[in-house]
Structure formats: structure tokens, C-alpha cells
Design an enzyme around this catalytic site. Structure first.
Site: not given
Ligand code: CMP
Length: 140
Positions: A11, A51, A114, A117, A128
Site C-alpha cells: 500500500k 474495495y 497498514n 492487503h 482480486e
Molecule cells: P485490507 O486488508 O486492505 O482490507 C480493507 C481495509 O480497510 C483494511 O485492510 C484496512 O486497511 C481498512 N480498514 C479496516 N478498518 C478500518 C478503520 N476502522 N479505519 C480505516 N481503515 C480501515
């Protein structure tokens, strides 16, 4: 256990901090093979479509803006039980809950930023992967 493929995204928070190589080393050290990889910049529309499953969540707008804010590296990881193995290597979604040594424990900044993904099931992995890669780009 069967050989699987899973979709991984490095990311914007990680590409911004030049962490692609360190994250790829974590995958390779765990026995996951990077069988396809490209660095791209998502539009808001593309991020929104990828998403879509989270469209009703309060963080959807923020998530799409973040994913479109800088380049990402999309990749296909292959290996025995690759979907579960990748999720183990990534660690919990919220870095505060991620086990020591995982990508998110070491590199993630927050639950939103984070770093990576990974697909969560065989059906989503197939969808995906097809979202980003054509069959011609998957040479094994
Ligand atoms: P990912 O595995 O990419 O799938 C969905 C994403 O939504 C997740 O990782 C997080 O990065 C994001 N996400 C989940 N919960 C929150 C939250 N409370 N606030 C912001 N982003 C979120």
C-alpha cells in the site's frame, strides 16, 4: 496442502517509505513466490471498485482516498496454502493486534495505513487476481 495463488498489495504508506524490498523479503522468507508484480497508481474509481465490498463501511471514502494517494505494488504470491500463509505473514489488520515479526507489526502505521492487503479466501483471491492481472501476465 494445495499450491494456491493470492493477491497482495503493498500500500501507499509502504511504497512512500521505500519498503517494497523489505516486505518482499518477508514473503520470500516465508516460502511465498512472487509470480507477478507491478507498480501502478490507482484512480479513485479503481480503488472504489476494488474495495466495493466495503462500500457501506464508514471508512470506505478514507480507504479509497488513501489507496489512490500514491503508487501501490500489486502482486500475485504463490505457494502451499498461500492465502492463509500470506495472512499469517501480514499479521492482524490493526497493527496494534499484529504478532511480533509480521509485516504489519513491523511496518504498519495504523489500521488504515497498514502497509499490505491480502486476499481472504480462494474465491476472493481469484477475483482480486483477475482485477489486476491478465492470464498472460501469470507465467508462474
Ligand atoms: P485490507 O486488508 O486492505 O482490507 C480493507 C481495509 O480497510 C483494511 O485492510 C484496512 O486497511 C481498512 N480498514 C479496516 N478498518 C478500518 C478503520 N476502522 N479505519 C480505516 N481503515 C480501515
Amino acid at each position: 496442502m494445495a499450491t494456491e495463488r493470492t493477491l497482495s498489495i503493498i500500500k501507499p504508506d509502504a511504497t512512500n517509505r521505500n519498503l517494497t524490498g523489505k516486505i518482499n523479503a518477508k514473503f520470500e522468507d516465508a516460502g511465498l513466490r512472487i509470480v507477478a508484480q507491478k507498480r501502478i497508481k490507482l484512480s479513485m474509481e479503481q480503488a472504489g471498485k476494488f474495495y466495493e465490498v466495503h462500500a457501506a463501511r464508514p471508512f470506505y471514502g478514507e480507504l479509497c482516498e488513501f489507496m489512490a494517494s500514491a503508487p501501490v505494488v500489486v502482486q500475485v504470491l504463490e505457494g502451499e496454502g498461500a492465502i492463509a500463509k500470506n495472512r499469517e505473514v501480514m499479521g492482524a489488520t490493526n497493527p496494534k493486534d499484529a504478532a511480533a515479526g509480521t509485516i504489519r507489526a513491523e511496518f504498519a502505521l495504523s489500521v488504515g495505513e497498514n502497509s499490505v492487503h491480502g486476499s481472504d479466501a480462494p474465491e476472493t483471491a481469484a477475483q482480486e487476481i483477475a482485477f489486476f492481472f491478465s492470464g498472460l501476465e501469470l507465467v508462474g
